[in-house]
Design a protein around this motif. Structure first.
Motif, short mmCIF file in Angstrom:
data_model
loop_
_atom_site.label_atom_id
_atom_site.label_comp_id
_atom_site.label_asym_id
_atom_site.label_seq_id
_atom_site.Cartn_x
_atom_site.Cartn_y
_atom_site.Cartn_z
N LEU A 193 0.83 -1.21 0.00
CA LEU A 193 0.00 0.00 0.00
C LEU A 193 0.86 1.26 0.00
CD1 LEU A 193 -2.89 -0.88 2.50
CD2 LEU A 193 -3.02 -0.70 0.02
N ARG A 194 1.92 1.27 0.82
CA ARG A 194 2.80 2.43 0.86
C ARG A 194 3.49 2.64 -0.49
NH1 ARG A 194 4.11 0.28 6.15
NH2 ARG A 194 3.20 1.61 7.77
N SER A 195 3.92 1.56 -1.10
CA SER A 195 4.55 1.66 -2.41
C SER A 195 3.59 2.26 -3.43
CB SER A 195 5.02 0.29 -2.88
OG SER A 195 6.00 -0.25 -2.01
N PHE A 196 2.37 1.79 -3.44
CA PHE A 196 1.36 2.30 -4.37
C PHE A 196 1.10 3.79 -4.15
CE2 PHE A 196 -3.25 3.32 -4.42
CZ PHE A 196 -3.39 3.50 -5.79
N VAL A 197 0.95 4.19 -2.88
CA VAL A 197 0.67 5.59 -2.56
C VAL A 197 1.81 6.50 -3.01
CG1 VAL A 197 0.38 7.24 -0.66
CG2 VAL A 197 -0.93 5.11 -0.68
N HIS A 198 3.05 6.10 -2.77
CA HIS A 198 4.19 6.92 -3.16
C HIS A 198 4.27 7.08 -4.68
CE1 HIS A 198 6.19 5.73 0.87
NE2 HIS A 198 5.52 6.85 0.98
N VAL A 199 4.08 6.00 -5.41
CA VAL A 199 4.12 6.07 -6.87
C VAL A 199 2.99 6.96 -7.38
CG1 VAL A 199 3.92 4.77 -9.01
CG2 VAL A 199 5.24 3.83 -7.11
N ALA A 200 1.81 6.80 -6.79
CA ALA A 200 0.65 7.58 -7.23
C ALA A 200 0.87 9.07 -6.99
CB ALA A 200 -0.61 7.10 -6.49
N GLY A 229 6.10 8.65 -17.20
CA GLY A 229 5.78 8.26 -15.83
C GLY A 229 4.52 7.43 -15.79
N VAL A 230 3.69 7.65 -14.78
CA VAL A 230 2.46 6.89 -14.64
C VAL A 230 1.30 7.81 -14.28
CG1 VAL A 230 3.61 4.73 -13.99
CG2 VAL A 230 2.95 6.39 -12.22
N LEU A 231 0.11 7.40 -14.66
CA LEU A 231 -1.12 8.08 -14.29
C LEU A 231 -2.07 7.07 -13.68
CD1 LEU A 231 -1.74 10.27 -17.50
CD2 LEU A 231 -0.89 11.06 -15.28
N LEU A 232 -2.83 7.51 -12.70
CA LEU A 232 -3.80 6.62 -12.07
C LEU A 232 -4.94 6.29 -13.02
CD1 LEU A 232 -4.06 8.21 -8.51
CD2 LEU A 232 -3.29 5.89 -9.01
N THR A 233 -5.38 5.03 -13.02
CA THR A 233 -6.61 4.67 -13.71
C THR A 233 -7.78 5.16 -12.85
OG1 THR A 233 -6.75 2.52 -12.61
CG2 THR A 233 -5.50 2.62 -14.68
N VAL A 234 -8.99 5.04 -13.36
CA VAL A 234 -10.17 5.42 -12.57
C VAL A 234 -10.23 4.59 -11.29
CG1 VAL A 234 -12.67 5.51 -12.54
CG2 VAL A 234 -11.44 6.18 -14.60
N LEU A 235 -10.02 3.28 -11.42
CA LEU A 235 -10.03 2.42 -10.23
C LEU A 235 -8.86 2.75 -9.30
CD1 LEU A 235 -10.97 -1.04 -11.81
CD2 LEU A 235 -12.41 0.46 -10.41
N GLY A 236 -7.71 3.12 -9.90
CA GLY A 236 -6.56 3.48 -9.09
C GLY A 236 -6.81 4.72 -8.25
N ALA A 237 -7.49 5.71 -8.83
CA ALA A 237 -7.81 6.94 -8.10
C ALA A 237 -8.76 6.64 -6.94
CB ALA A 237 -8.43 7.96 -9.04
N ARG A 238 -9.74 5.75 -7.17
CA ARG A 238 -10.65 5.38 -6.08
C ARG A 238 -9.92 4.63 -4.98
NH1 ARG A 238 -15.57 2.88 -9.77
NH2 ARG A 238 -16.21 4.83 -10.76
N PHE A 239 -9.03 3.74 -5.39
CA PHE A 239 -8.32 2.93 -4.40
C PHE A 239 -7.33 3.78 -3.59
CE2 PHE A 239 -4.92 -0.12 -3.16
CZ PHE A 239 -5.70 -0.93 -2.33
N LEU A 293 3.75 10.76 -6.59
CA LEU A 293 4.88 11.32 -7.31
C LEU A 293 4.76 11.13 -8.82
CD1 LEU A 293 7.81 10.25 -4.95
CD2 LEU A 293 6.80 12.51 -5.20
N GLY A 294 3.87 10.24 -9.26
CA GLY A 294 3.67 10.03 -10.69
C GLY A 294 4.84 9.35 -11.38
N SER A 295 5.65 8.63 -10.62
CA SER A 295 6.84 8.03 -11.20
C SER A 295 7.36 6.92 -10.31
CB SER A 295 7.93 9.09 -11.38
OG SER A 295 9.18 8.50 -11.64
N PHE A 296 7.65 5.77 -10.91
CA PHE A 296 8.28 4.69 -10.16
C PHE A 296 9.70 5.08 -9.76
CE2 PHE A 296 4.83 2.12 -11.80
CZ PHE A 296 4.65 1.15 -10.82
N ALA A 297 10.41 5.78 -10.65
CA ALA A 297 11.80 6.15 -10.38
C ALA A 297 11.89 7.10 -9.18
CB ALA A 297 12.43 6.79 -11.61
N ARG A 324 4.90 15.12 0.34
CA ARG A 324 3.84 14.46 -0.42
C ARG A 324 4.02 12.94 -0.42
NH1 ARG A 324 4.15 19.24 -3.74
NH2 ARG A 324 5.84 18.33 -4.96
N ALA A 325 5.26 12.48 -0.35
CA ALA A 325 5.52 11.04 -0.35
C ALA A 325 5.54 10.45 1.06
CB ALA A 325 6.86 10.76 -1.04
N SER A 326 5.19 11.27 2.06
CA SER A 326 5.12 10.84 3.45
C SER A 326 6.47 10.39 3.99
CB SER A 326 4.09 9.71 3.62
OG SER A 326 2.81 10.14 3.26
#
Length: 301
Positions: free
Chosen positions: A6-13, A54-64, A15-19, A137-139
């Motif tokens: 969960l923490r990994s997902f939140v940080h990527v979301a 980078g990455v963008l949240l899907t609709v389900l990703g934004a809800r999650f 910052l918009g980037s896995f790197a 922002r990345a806690s």
């Protein structure tokens, strides 16, 4: 799923980037990617659109993401309840300060922290304001003291004071040794921090409004080297009121307050709106505010 995923997902979301997330978490990017992928498999849903930028949240990703924040906040609060007894607060506080702020108050803050919170651990991170914002922002930080912060849906800002900006050099500009007009900076060789620094942005915006062309000869982001170059005659620089306190003694540097128009920078303590502050973090943040105001005594208007 587990809290690490969960923490990994939140940080990527956020910052918009896995790197960027891997760098802030201090883990290998493939490891971070596997954690997020395992979470997607567990949920049977794609959480990100991946592209070259980078990455963008899907609709389900934004809800999650909203639910993930709630789970992590609840877990953190539960752990803090276990760590706090009736008499003393225990745990670790991680705060951020810009280099000029940490130079002036880190030692005094550590002294007060040890006296007020003797069973807690303190970690101070010193970076420029933009980097501290990313870590909030990345806690990665509980709170940070930064320049010219802007409130947003993810960041809460508590104003600490306003500081004037000064010209620093081996000789004064213009006839007045105490003040200098903005117009006097035209075509003067300057030593400045990189464009990501808040003070650089403030100066360039003011110069554009005044129709002045700046001559930035050297870019340096290390505060000690910064004033050393000025002392060696590489050029003048623009410094905050706080940073002038870190100038080396005996170098013969002149300090002039910028007027017509006067330039200033706001200093604030920022926290994330996406997490709940624990009692320990709240006390540490309030102690940081008090220490800052006692040490620097800036205009609070």
């Amino acid at each position: 799923m587990d809290l690490k995923q969960l923490r990994s997902f939140v940080h990527v979301a956020e910052l918009g980037s896995f790197a960027k997330a891997a760098e802030l978490l201090d883990v290998a990017q493939p490891t971070l990617s596997r954690q997020v992928r395992a979470l997607e498999l567990e949920l049977k849903a794609s959480l990100f659109h991946r592209n070259g930028r980078g990455v963008l949240l899907t609709v389900l990703g934004a809800r999650f993401l909203e639910q993930a924040h709630g789970v992590l906040h609840a877990a953190e609060a539960s752990l803090q309840v276990l760590q706090v007894d009736e008499r003393r607060l225990t745990g670790r506080v991680v705060c951020g300060m810009t280099p000029s702020v940490s130079h002036g108050m880190a030692l005094e803050y550590a002294r007060r922290f040890r006296k007020r919170l003797p069973d807690a651990t303190l970690s101070v991170s010193s970076h420029m304001s933009t980097a501290l914002h990313d870590q909030i922002r990345a806690s990665r930080l509980d709170f940070a003291i930064v320049h010219d912060a802007t409130p947003s849906s993810t960041v809460e800002v508590s104003h600490l004071g306003k500081q004037s900006l000064f010209v620093v050099g081996t000789r004064p500009l213009g006839p007045d040794r105490k003040t200098v007009a903005m117009s006097a900076l035209a075509k003067v060789p300057l030593v400045m921090p990189s464009e990501s620094y808040a003070i650089r942005k403030t100066l360039e915006h003011a110069a554009a409004r005044a129709g002045i062309s700046l001559d930035i000869r050297f870019e340096v982001d290390v505060m000690d080297a910064f004033f050393a170059l000025v002392a060696e005659g590489f050029g003048h620089t623009i410094s905050t009121q706080i940073a002038t306190r870190a100038m080396p003694a005996g170098k013969g540097l002149h300090v002039q307050k910028i007027v017509a128009p006067a330039l200033s920078s706001r200093v604030s303590l920022v926290t994330s709106t996406q997490r709940v502050m624990t009692p320990l973090q709240e006390q540490a943040a309030e102690l940081a505010k008090t220490t800052f105001r006692d040490v620097f005594r800036l205009d609070r208007r």
